[in-house]
Design a protein around this motif. Structure first.
Motif, PDB file in Angstrom:
ATOM      1  N   PRO A  19       0.719  -1.153   0.337  1.00  0.00           N
ATOM      2  CA  PRO A  19      -0.296   0.533  -0.345  1.00  0.00           C
ATOM      3  C   PRO A  19       0.696   1.496   0.004  1.00  0.00           C
ATOM      4  O   PRO A  19       2.301   1.520   0.422  1.00  0.00           O
ATOM      5  N   GLU A  20       0.225   2.838  -0.635  1.00  0.00           N
ATOM      6  CA  GLU A  20       0.942   3.861  -0.233  1.00  0.00           C
ATOM      7  C   GLU A  20       0.558   4.526   1.280  1.00  0.00           C
ATOM      8  O   GLU A  20      -0.294   4.077   1.662  1.00  0.00           O
ATOM      9  N   THR A  21       1.429   4.766   1.672  1.00  0.00           N
ATOM     10  CA  THR A  21       1.538   4.599   2.957  1.00  0.00           C
ATOM     11  C   THR A  21       1.701   6.138   3.601  1.00  0.00           C
ATOM     12  O   THR A  21       2.430   6.746   2.924  1.00  0.00           O
ATOM     13  N   THR A  22       1.133   6.973   4.855  1.00  0.00           N
ATOM     14  CA  THR A  22       1.229   7.957   5.475  1.00  0.00           C
ATOM     15  C   THR A  22       1.120   7.481   6.979  1.00  0.00           C
ATOM     16  O   THR A  22       0.475   7.349   7.312  1.00  0.00           O
ATOM     17  N   SER A  65     -11.675   0.267   8.402  1.00  0.00           N
ATOM     18  CA  SER A  65     -10.843  -1.603   9.123  1.00  0.00           C
ATOM     19  C   SER A  65      -9.528  -1.042   9.849  1.00  0.00           C
ATOM     20  O   SER A  65      -8.507   0.133   9.239  1.00  0.00           O
ATOM     21  N   PHE A  66      -9.367  -1.737  10.396  1.00  0.00           N
ATOM     22  CA  PHE A  66      -8.244  -1.739  11.394  1.00  0.00           C
ATOM     23  C   PHE A  66      -6.609  -2.461  11.388  1.00  0.00           C
ATOM     24  O   PHE A  66      -7.754  -3.566  11.332  1.00  0.00           O
ATOM     25  N   VAL A  67      -5.671  -2.538  11.036  1.00  0.00           N
ATOM     26  CA  VAL A  67      -4.535  -3.595  10.207  1.00  0.00           C
ATOM     27  C   VAL A  67      -3.755  -2.476  12.518  1.00  0.00           C
ATOM     28  O   VAL A  67      -3.187  -2.454  12.661  1.00  0.00           O
ATOM     29  N   VAL A  68      -4.172  -4.050  13.777  1.00  0.00           N
ATOM     30  CA  VAL A  68      -3.473  -3.950  15.396  1.00  0.00           C
ATOM     31  C   VAL A  68      -3.153  -4.840  15.635  1.00  0.00           C
ATOM     32  O   VAL A  68      -2.575  -5.719  14.941  1.00  0.00           O
ATOM     33  N   ILE A  69      -1.171  -4.089  15.569  1.00  0.00           N
ATOM     34  CA  ILE A  69      -0.128  -5.151  15.244  1.00  0.00           C
ATOM     35  C   ILE A  69      -0.205  -5.274  17.051  1.00  0.00           C
ATOM     36  O   ILE A  69      -0.130  -4.050  17.896  1.00  0.00           O
ATOM     37  N   ASP A  70      -0.093  -6.289  17.594  1.00  0.00           N
ATOM     38  CA  ASP A  70      -0.879  -6.575  19.486  1.00  0.00           C
ATOM     39  C   ASP A  70      -0.286  -7.936  19.526  1.00  0.00           C
ATOM     40  O   ASP A  70      -0.221  -9.175  19.912  1.00  0.00           O
ATOM     41  N   ASN A  71       1.266  -7.904  19.742  1.00  0.00           N
ATOM     42  CA  ASN A  71       2.287  -8.902  20.424  1.00  0.00           C
ATOM     43  C   ASN A  71       1.914  -9.941  21.574  1.00  0.00           C
ATOM     44  O   ASN A  71       1.776 -10.942  21.990  1.00  0.00           O
ATOM     45  N   ASP A 129       6.990  -8.042   4.111  1.00  0.00           N
ATOM     46  CA  ASP A 129       6.220  -8.965   4.134  1.00  0.00           C
ATOM     47  C   ASP A 129       4.222  -9.109   4.547  1.00  0.00           C
ATOM     48  O   ASP A 129       2.866  -8.938   3.264  1.00  0.00           O
ATOM     49  N   LEU A 130       3.539  -8.187   5.931  1.00  0.00           N
ATOM     50  CA  LEU A 130       2.700  -7.435   5.899  1.00  0.00           C
ATOM     51  C   LEU A 130       2.562  -6.968   5.374  1.00  0.00           C
ATOM     52  O   LEU A 130       0.696  -7.173   4.195  1.00  0.00           O
ATOM     53  N   PHE A 131       3.161  -5.764   4.864  1.00  0.00           N
ATOM     54  CA  PHE A 131       2.578  -4.534   3.753  1.00  0.00           C
ATOM     55  C   PHE A 131       2.181  -5.455   2.761  1.00  0.00           C
ATOM     56  O   PHE A 131       1.090  -4.864   1.765  1.00  0.00           O
ATOM     57  N   ALA A 132       3.067  -6.473   1.381  1.00  0.00           N
ATOM     58  CA  ALA A 132       2.618  -7.214   0.537  1.00  0.00           C
ATOM     59  C   ALA A 132       1.663  -7.833   0.586  1.00  0.00           C
ATOM     60  O   ALA A 132       0.347  -7.937  -0.146  1.00  0.00           O
ATOM     61  N   LYS A 133       1.306  -8.628   1.906  1.00  0.00           N
ATOM     62  CA  LYS A 133      -0.127  -9.289   2.305  1.00  0.00           C
ATOM     63  C   LYS A 133      -0.965  -8.574   2.083  1.00  0.00           C
ATOM     64  O   LYS A 133      -2.736  -8.965   1.623  1.00  0.00           O
ATOM     65  N   LEU A 160      -3.086   2.871   3.272  1.00  0.00           N
ATOM     66  CA  LEU A 160      -2.533   2.008   4.595  1.00  0.00           C
ATOM     67  C   LEU A 160      -2.142   4.105   5.323  1.00  0.00           C
ATOM     68  O   LEU A 160      -1.179   4.500   5.375  1.00  0.00           O
ATOM     69  N   THR A 161      -2.994   4.473   6.423  1.00  0.00           N
ATOM     70  CA  THR A 161      -2.900   5.945   7.019  1.00  0.00           C
ATOM     71  C   THR A 161      -1.855   4.885   8.810  1.00  0.00           C
ATOM     72  O   THR A 161      -1.956   4.287   8.918  1.00  0.00           O
ATOM     73  N   ILE A 162      -0.949   5.065   8.755  1.00  0.00           N
ATOM     74  CA  ILE A 162      -0.076   4.337  10.175  1.00  0.00           C
ATOM     75  C   ILE A 162      -0.141   5.774  10.996  1.00  0.00           C
ATOM     76  O   ILE A 162       0.337   6.668  11.010  1.00  0.00           O
ATOM     77  N   GLN A 163      -0.340   5.405  12.372  1.00  0.00           N
ATOM     78  CA  GLN A 163      -1.049   6.165  13.972  1.00  0.00           C
ATOM     79  C   GLN A 163      -0.385   5.030  14.740  1.00  0.00           C
ATOM     80  O   GLN A 163      -1.299   5.583  15.863  1.00  0.00           O
ATOM     81  N   SER A 164       0.897   4.825  14.801  1.00  0.00           N
ATOM     82  CA  SER A 164       1.592   3.782  15.561  1.00  0.00           C
ATOM     83  C   SER A 164       2.202   4.560  16.598  1.00  0.00           C
ATOM     84  O   SER A 164       2.845   5.687  16.804  1.00  0.00           O
ATOM     85  N   GLY A 165       3.138   3.706  17.393  1.00  0.00           N
ATOM     86  CA  GLY A 165       3.641   4.883  18.609  1.00  0.00           C
ATOM     87  C   GLY A 165       4.960   4.966  18.382  1.00  0.00           C
ATOM     88  O   GLY A 165       5.557   3.989  17.081  1.00  0.00           O
TER      89      GLY A 165
END
Length: 231
Positions: free
Chosen positions: A4-7, A81-87, A140-144, A154-159
């Motif tokens: 995706p093109e990301t911001t 839609s939310f893509v949530v990174i959560d380990n 790999d995640l972004f390609a998937k 995709l908008t990124i609003q992480s830490g």
């Protein structure tokens, strides 16, 4: 691109802080609205946020920090839609359920095979789990996301730590900042870019330079800054 093109879209103080302190009890969303000189212009950030992409990447820690595990109301369904990174995981079952009800589609990306999302996937068909064994491979995640789920923007609003990882891996194309008229300080307070410090001259290759796009004054001394990232 095969991703995706990301911001990277963030609310930051003039000194680059994206939090008001070094604990999860301190948070700009909660604290700015109570500070004279900041609360008056804060809504502009949320108005701009409503104009961002229909896919948004964030972390379970951020959602937990702003209280999604404790929410009990019936959320308004969003087209986002939310893509949530959560380990960890930071999200409890209640937080996953709330996000599933709120989001058009909820992607949980995790290395934790005991994440509560696994038990809720059958109940909520809009929950998609993307799991990795040890470390999340973000390329790999972004390609998937692009190939399997047709995510084009995709908008990124992480830490700060994840921001640094994504920027250094060349996965951020644009930076859009709402700069709040504040100086917060604190060496342990999260900034726009945290993560591992550079240690040697050879590490300078990890520095990403930017191409200026615009600087737009907003009301109440807020400022909108936009840059392209030279990847």
């Amino acid at each position: 691109m095969n991703r995706p093109e990301t911001t990277l879209f963030m609310l930051t103080s003039v000194d680059g802080k994206i939090s008001t302190g070094d604990t999860d009890a301190l948070d700009v969303d909660q604290d700015y609205k109570n500070i004279l000189g900041l609360k008056e212009g804060l809504q502009q950030y949320y108005d701009l946020e409503m104009q961002t992409d229909l896919f948004s990447l964030n972390t379970g820690r951020v959602f937990a920090k702003i209280g999604f595990n404790e929410k009990t109301d019936e959320p308004e369904k969003l087209p986002v839609s939310f893509v949530v990174i959560d380990n960890e995981p930071h999200l409890k079952a209640s937080g996953v359920e709330y996000l599933a009800k709120k989001a058009s589609k909820l992607f949980i990306v995790t290395t934790n095979q005991s994440h509560p999302a696994f038990a809720l996937k059958e109940k909520y068909p809009n929950v998609e789990i993307i799991s990795y064994k040890q470390n999340i491979d973000f390329k790999d995640l972004f390609a998937k996301l692009h190939s399997d789920y047709q995510v084009s923007k995709l908008t990124i609003q992480s830490g700060g730590t994840l921001n640094a990882t994504l920027v250094r891996e060349g996965l951020v194309d644009r930076v859009l900042l709402v700069v709040a008229p504040a100086l917060i300080g604190g060496k342990d307070t999260s900034t726009l870019m945290d993560g591992e410090s550079l240690h040697a001259k050879d590490d300078l290759s990890k520095v990403k330079t930017l191409e200026f796009v615009q600087a737009k004054p907003l009301n109440n001394s807020y400022l909108l800054l936009e840059y392209k990232v030279r990847n």
